[in-house]
Motif scaffolding. Structure first.
Motif, PDB file in Angstrom:
ATOM      1  N   SER A  56     -24.964 -24.448 103.248  1.00  0.00           N
ATOM      2  CA  SER A  56     -24.579 -23.666 102.077  1.00  0.00           C
ATOM      3  C   SER A  56     -23.068 -23.535 101.944  1.00  0.00           C
ATOM      4  CB  SER A  56     -25.233 -22.277 102.129  1.00  0.00           C
ATOM      5  OG  SER A  56     -24.883 -21.591 103.309  1.00  0.00           O
ATOM      6  N   VAL A  57     -22.638 -23.331 100.692  1.00  0.00           N
ATOM      7  CA  VAL A  57     -21.223 -23.146 100.377  1.00  0.00           C
ATOM      8  C   VAL A  57     -21.042 -21.889  99.541  1.00  0.00           C
ATOM      9  CG1 VAL A  57     -20.605 -25.599 100.529  1.00  0.00           C
ATOM     10  CG2 VAL A  57     -21.375 -24.675  98.360  1.00  0.00           C
ATOM     11  N   PHE A  58     -19.883 -21.240  99.739  1.00  0.00           N
ATOM     12  CA  PHE A  58     -19.576 -19.981  99.077  1.00  0.00           C
ATOM     13  C   PHE A  58     -18.199 -20.099  98.440  1.00  0.00           C
ATOM     14  CE2 PHE A  58     -22.557 -19.435 102.411  1.00  0.00           C
ATOM     15  CZ  PHE A  58     -23.509 -18.589 101.887  1.00  0.00           C
ATOM     16  N   VAL A  59     -18.124 -19.783  97.152  1.00  0.00           N
ATOM     17  CA  VAL A  59     -16.862 -19.892  96.423  1.00  0.00           C
ATOM     18  C   VAL A  59     -16.472 -18.499  95.950  1.00  0.00           C
ATOM     19  CG1 VAL A  59     -15.659 -20.951  94.481  1.00  0.00           C
ATOM     20  CG2 VAL A  59     -17.453 -22.235  95.677  1.00  0.00           C
ATOM     21  N   HIS A  60     -15.304 -18.062  96.411  1.00  0.00           N
ATOM     22  CA  HIS A  60     -14.772 -16.743  96.073  1.00  0.00           C
ATOM     23  C   HIS A  60     -13.422 -16.906  95.379  1.00  0.00           C
ATOM     24  CE1 HIS A  60     -17.629 -14.409  98.593  1.00  0.00           C
ATOM     25  NE2 HIS A  60     -17.637 -15.498  99.345  1.00  0.00           N
ATOM     26  N   MET A  61     -12.839 -15.813  94.929  1.00  0.00           N
ATOM     27  CA  MET A  61     -11.516 -15.870  94.310  1.00  0.00           C
ATOM     28  C   MET A  61     -10.480 -16.360  95.312  1.00  0.00           C
ATOM     29  SD  MET A  61     -11.405 -12.576  91.715  1.00  0.00           S
ATOM     30  CE  MET A  61     -10.930 -11.470  92.994  1.00  0.00           C
ATOM     31  N   GLY A  62     -10.703 -16.091  96.609  1.00  0.00           N
ATOM     32  CA  GLY A  62      -9.721 -16.454  97.631  1.00  0.00           C
ATOM     33  C   GLY A  62      -9.983 -17.763  98.344  1.00  0.00           C
ATOM     34  N   GLY A  63     -11.008 -18.508  97.950  1.00  0.00           N
ATOM     35  CA  GLY A  63     -11.266 -19.777  98.597  1.00  0.00           C
ATOM     36  C   GLY A  63     -12.742 -20.096  98.686  1.00  0.00           C
ATOM     37  N   ALA A  64     -13.034 -21.162  99.400  1.00  0.00           N
ATOM     38  CA  ALA A  64     -14.407 -21.627  99.565  1.00  0.00           C
ATOM     39  C   ALA A  64     -14.647 -21.944 101.036  1.00  0.00           C
ATOM     40  CB  ALA A  64     -14.656 -22.865  98.706  1.00  0.00           C
ATOM     41  N   TRP A  65     -15.870 -21.667 101.506  1.00  0.00           N
ATOM     42  CA  TRP A  65     -16.208 -21.911 102.901  1.00  0.00           C
ATOM     43  C   TRP A  65     -17.714 -22.023 103.069  1.00  0.00           C
ATOM     44  CZ3 TRP A  65     -12.899 -17.752 101.623  1.00  0.00           C
ATOM     45  CH2 TRP A  65     -13.546 -16.546 101.347  1.00  0.00           C
ATOM     46  N   GLY A  66     -18.151 -22.240 104.299  1.00  0.00           N
ATOM     47  CA  GLY A  66     -19.555 -22.443 104.617  1.00  0.00           C
ATOM     48  C   GLY A  66     -20.256 -21.199 105.129  1.00  0.00           C
ATOM     49  N   LYS A  67     -21.480 -21.423 105.568  1.00  0.00           N
ATOM     50  CA  LYS A  67     -22.372 -20.358 105.999  1.00  0.00           C
ATOM     51  C   LYS A  67     -21.799 -19.510 107.126  1.00  0.00           C
ATOM     52  CE  LYS A  67     -26.817 -19.685 108.329  1.00  0.00           C
ATOM     53  NZ  LYS A  67     -28.096 -20.307 108.685  1.00  0.00           N
TER      54      LYS A  67
END
Length: 148
Positions: A56-67
């Motif tokens: 899974s991937v997560f995209v936020h205002m401060g960046g993107a990263w994994g689980k």
């Protein structure tokens, strides 16, 4: 003639059954999303880790990263999803994938500071043998609280 009528009736029944199944699946995804928001508010990192797909991937205002990073951030309180007000929700099903859109107001604590932001959130769920897994969670900040 009787065979034609019977065939049409069977076809109509099949269409109605398929539509009912899809609607039930959409409702299941909406409920899963609601549960996920509650687990985030509760900082229940273990339940979230089980829900999140390993890729899974997560995209936020401060960046993107994994689980792993997302679970660690929630567990540590780096981001605390305190309260999520869902204003609109829609779901589309494509084969074994569900795409849920939420228009929300999120009250969160980030780095010790409480912030309130309007977001359009995209959640992608994948049907696995063990159930639905979250494949992606992406936040898009809206210009204002009432914007769509």
């Amino acid at each position: 003639m009787k065979k034609t009528i019977l065939g049409v009736l069977i076809l109509l029944f099949a269409i109605q059954f398929t539509y009912a199944q899809e609607e039930a699946t959409k409702q299941e995804i909406i409920e899963l999303s609601k549960t996920k928001w509650q687990w985030m508010a509760d900082k229940d990192a273990d339940k979230l880790a089980d829900l999140f797909d390993d890729k899974s991937v997560f995209v936020h205002m401060g960046g993107a990263w994994g689980k792993d990073r997302e679970v660690d951030i929630i567990r540590s309180g780096g981001i605390w999803y305190k309260k999520t007000d869902v204003h609109e929700v829609s779901v589309e099903i494509i084969d074994n994938t569900a795409i849920l859109l939420n228009r929300i107001t999120l009250i969160a604590e980030v780095g010790g500071n409480e912030v309130t932001n309007p977001f359009e959130v995209t959640e992608v769920y994948i049907k696995r043998a063990e159930g639905w897994k979250l494949g992606s969670l992406s936040f898009t900040k809206l210009m204002g609280h009432g914007d769509r």
